[in-house]
Design a protein around this motif. Structure first.
Motif, PDB file in Angstrom:
ATOM      1  N   GLU A 132      -1.903   8.613  24.689  1.00 50.54           N
ATOM      2  CA  GLU A 132      -2.306   9.657  23.742  1.00 50.54           C
ATOM      3  C   GLU A 132      -1.115  10.202  22.968  1.00 50.54           C
ATOM      4  O   GLU A 132      -1.192  10.396  21.756  1.00 50.54           O
ATOM      5  N   ASN A 133      -0.008  10.449  23.664  1.00 49.11           N
ATOM      6  CA  ASN A 133       1.188  10.953  22.982  1.00 49.11           C
ATOM      7  C   ASN A 133       1.714   9.914  21.999  1.00 49.11           C
ATOM      8  O   ASN A 133       2.078  10.255  20.872  1.00 49.11           O
ATOM      9  N   ALA A 134       1.729   8.653  22.404  1.00 47.86           N
ATOM     10  CA  ALA A 134       2.190   7.587  21.518  1.00 47.86           C
ATOM     11  C   ALA A 134       1.294   7.495  20.279  1.00 47.86           C
ATOM     12  O   ALA A 134       1.794   7.332  19.161  1.00 47.86           O
ATOM     13  N   ARG A 135      -0.015   7.612  20.466  1.00 44.37           N
ATOM     14  CA  ARG A 135      -0.939   7.575  19.314  1.00 44.37           C
ATOM     15  C   ARG A 135      -0.644   8.719  18.346  1.00 44.37           C
ATOM     16  O   ARG A 135      -0.667   8.529  17.131  1.00 44.37           O
ATOM     17  N   GLU A 136      -0.379   9.900  18.892  1.00 45.01           N
ATOM     18  CA  GLU A 136      -0.081  11.054  18.039  1.00 45.01           C
ATOM     19  C   GLU A 136       1.209  10.836  17.253  1.00 45.01           C
ATOM     20  O   GLU A 136       1.261  11.116  16.050  1.00 45.01           O
TER      21      GLU A 136
ATOM     22  N   ALA B  15      11.705  12.373  30.342  1.00 48.26           N
ATOM     23  CA  ALA B  15      11.901  10.924  30.295  1.00 48.26           C
ATOM     24  C   ALA B  15      10.671  10.248  29.688  1.00 48.26           C
ATOM     25  O   ALA B  15      10.795   9.281  28.927  1.00 48.26           O
ATOM     26  N   SER B  16       9.495  10.759  29.988  1.00 49.68           N
ATOM     27  CA  SER B  16       8.258  10.205  29.446  1.00 49.68           C
ATOM     28  C   SER B  16       8.206  10.363  27.927  1.00 49.68           C
ATOM     29  O   SER B  16       7.828   9.427  27.208  1.00 49.68           O
ATOM     30  N   GLU B  17       8.577  11.529  27.435  1.00 48.50           N
ATOM     31  CA  GLU B  17       8.573  11.766  25.992  1.00 48.50           C
ATOM     32  C   GLU B  17       9.580  10.864  25.280  1.00 48.50           C
ATOM     33  O   GLU B  17       9.302  10.337  24.202  1.00 48.50           O
ATOM     34  N   ILE B  18      10.731  10.661  25.902  1.00 48.66           N
ATOM     35  CA  ILE B  18      11.746   9.789  25.329  1.00 48.66           C
ATOM     36  C   ILE B  18      11.251   8.351  25.268  1.00 48.66           C
ATOM     37  O   ILE B  18      11.426   7.666  24.262  1.00 48.66           O
ATOM     38  N   ARG B  19      10.576   7.899  26.352  1.00 52.21           N
ATOM     39  CA  ARG B  19       9.996   6.547  26.358  1.00 52.21           C
ATOM     40  C   ARG B  19       8.968   6.401  25.242  1.00 52.21           C
ATOM     41  O   ARG B  19       8.953   5.396  24.525  1.00 52.21           O
ATOM     42  N   ASP B  20       8.105   7.406  25.090  1.00 53.14           N
ATOM     43  CA  ASP B  20       7.076   7.364  24.048  1.00 53.14           C
ATOM     44  C   ASP B  20       7.717   7.231  22.667  1.00 53.14           C
ATOM     45  O   ASP B  20       7.273   6.441  21.830  1.00 53.14           O
ATOM     46  N   GLU B  21       8.772   7.995  22.437  1.00 50.04           N
ATOM     47  CA  GLU B  21       9.443   7.960  21.140  1.00 50.04           C
ATOM     48  C   GLU B  21      10.137   6.624  20.907  1.00 50.04           C
ATOM     49  O   GLU B  21      10.114   6.091  19.795  1.00 50.04           O
ATOM     50  N   LYS B  22      10.747   6.059  21.947  1.00 50.08           N
ATOM     51  CA  LYS B  22      11.388   4.750  21.809  1.00 50.08           C
ATOM     52  C   LYS B  22      10.349   3.688  21.466  1.00 50.08           C
ATOM     53  O   LYS B  22      10.573   2.848  20.593  1.00 50.08           O
ATOM     54  N   TYR B  23       9.222   3.722  22.162  1.00 50.13           N
ATOM     55  CA  TYR B  23       8.134   2.783  21.892  1.00 50.13           C
ATOM     56  C   TYR B  23       7.705   2.885  20.431  1.00 50.13           C
ATOM     57  O   TYR B  23       7.594   1.883  19.727  1.00 50.13           O
ATOM     58  N   CYS B  24       7.475   4.097  19.976  1.00 52.90           N
ATOM     59  CA  CYS B  24       6.993   4.314  18.610  1.00 52.90           C
ATOM     60  C   CYS B  24       8.029   3.892  17.582  1.00 52.90           C
ATOM     61  O   CYS B  24       7.685   3.282  16.559  1.00 52.90           O
ATOM     62  N   THR B  25       9.288   4.183  17.846  1.00 52.93           N
ATOM     63  CA  THR B  25      10.356   3.785  16.932  1.00 52.93           C
ATOM     64  C   THR B  25      10.402   2.271  16.792  1.00 52.93           C
ATOM     65  O   THR B  25      10.506   1.741  15.683  1.00 52.93           O
ATOM     66  N   GLN B  26      10.295   1.573  17.912  1.00 52.87           N
ATOM     67  CA  GLN B  26      10.330   0.106  17.861  1.00 52.87           C
ATOM     68  C   GLN B  26       9.097  -0.453  17.147  1.00 52.87           C
ATOM     69  O   GLN B  26       9.198  -1.422  16.408  1.00 52.87           O
TER      70      GLN B  26
ATOM     71  N   LYS C 262      12.283  -5.000  22.933  1.00 52.59           N
ATOM     72  CA  LYS C 262      12.611  -3.582  23.149  1.00 52.59           C
ATOM     73  C   LYS C 262      11.359  -2.792  23.532  1.00 52.59           C
ATOM     74  O   LYS C 262      11.421  -1.884  24.365  1.00 52.59           O
ATOM     75  N   ILE C 263      10.227  -3.135  22.936  1.00 53.19           N
ATOM     76  CA  ILE C 263       8.967  -2.471  23.283  1.00 53.19           C
ATOM     77  C   ILE C 263       8.624  -2.753  24.744  1.00 53.19           C
ATOM     78  O   ILE C 263       8.244  -1.855  25.497  1.00 53.19           O
ATOM     79  N   GLN C 264       8.785  -4.005  25.167  1.00 54.22           N
ATOM     80  CA  GLN C 264       8.490  -4.365  26.554  1.00 54.22           C
ATOM     81  C   GLN C 264       9.450  -3.678  27.526  1.00 54.22           C
ATOM     82  O   GLN C 264       9.053  -3.302  28.621  1.00 54.22           O
ATOM     83  N   GLU C 265      10.705  -3.492  27.119  1.00 54.74           N
ATOM     84  CA  GLU C 265      11.681  -2.810  27.968  1.00 54.74           C
ATOM     85  C   GLU C 265      11.307  -1.355  28.212  1.00 54.74           C
ATOM     86  O   GLU C 265      11.641  -0.798  29.252  1.00 54.74           O
ATOM     87  N   VAL C 266      10.629  -0.748  27.245  1.00 53.32           N
ATOM     88  CA  VAL C 266      10.239   0.657  27.384  1.00 53.32           C
ATOM     89  C   VAL C 266       9.311   0.830  28.586  1.00 53.32           C
ATOM     90  O   VAL C 266       9.401   1.796  29.324  1.00 53.32           O
ATOM     91  N   GLY C 267       8.422  -0.125  28.787  1.00 48.30           N
ATOM     92  CA  GLY C 267       7.469  -0.028  29.886  1.00 48.30           C
ATOM     93  C   GLY C 267       6.270   0.817  29.508  1.00 48.30           C
ATOM     94  O   GLY C 267       5.887   0.903  28.342  1.00 48.30           O
TER      95      GLY C 267
END
Length: 151
Positions: free
Chosen positions: A97-101, A45-56, A87-92
């Motif tokens: 570090e993962n998001a930066r990568e 779930a954490s990886e999915i959140r990171d990817e959603k954040y980055c996509t947005q 959408k970014i705010q909804e991600v939480g």
């Protein structure tokens, strides 16, 4: 020449070309069609959140780039930018570090994120809207007065 697909009645039905076992059943979830192309384990779930954040964030970058280049009108850009910010705010919370990568692989480093933040603030100003406040680490700061009234 090789075998060709039959288009007549009965094609694909059991017994038409050797039985129902000729085609793998279509399943939902992790065994779906898309997973056949990926050999990686299911994402957390954490990886999915990171990817959603980055996509947005990548989408927001595209909107702001188009606005700055004049390819998008200010009001239209604001509508799209606010959508992506929502959408970014909804991600939480995300793993920084993962998001930066992930963002680095997509061409967005810390400097580019600062530029995006400034461009978003400029867009809000250009539309005569209240500019959101950010702390030194780039996090959105709630309007303390509103927060006290509402919560």
């Amino acid at each position: 020449m090789g075998a060709s697909a039959s288009t007549g009645a009965g094609a694909g039905s059991p017994g038409a070309s050797g039985g129902a076992d000729d085609q793998p059943p279509v399943k939902s979830g992790q065994d779906s069609y898309g997973s056949w192309f990926s050999s990686s384990k299911p994402k957390s779930a954490s990886e999915i959140r990171d990817e959603k954040y980055c996509t947005q964030l990548v989408c927001l970058s595209g909107v702001l780039d188009r606005w700055r280049s004049g390819d998008m009108k200010t009001q239209e850009a604001l509508c799209h930018a606010d959508y992506h910010m929502e959408k970014i705010q909804e991600v939480g919370r995300v793993d920084a570090e993962n998001a930066r990568e992930i963002l680095a692989r997509k061409g967005i480093d810390d400097k580019k994120r600062e530029e995006l933040q400034k461009a978003y603030l400029d867009l809000k100003k250009a539309c005569g809207q209240r500019v959101p406040q950010f702390d030194d680490e780039g996090r959105h700061v709630q309007d303390r007065g509103w927060h006290k009234v509402c919560c």
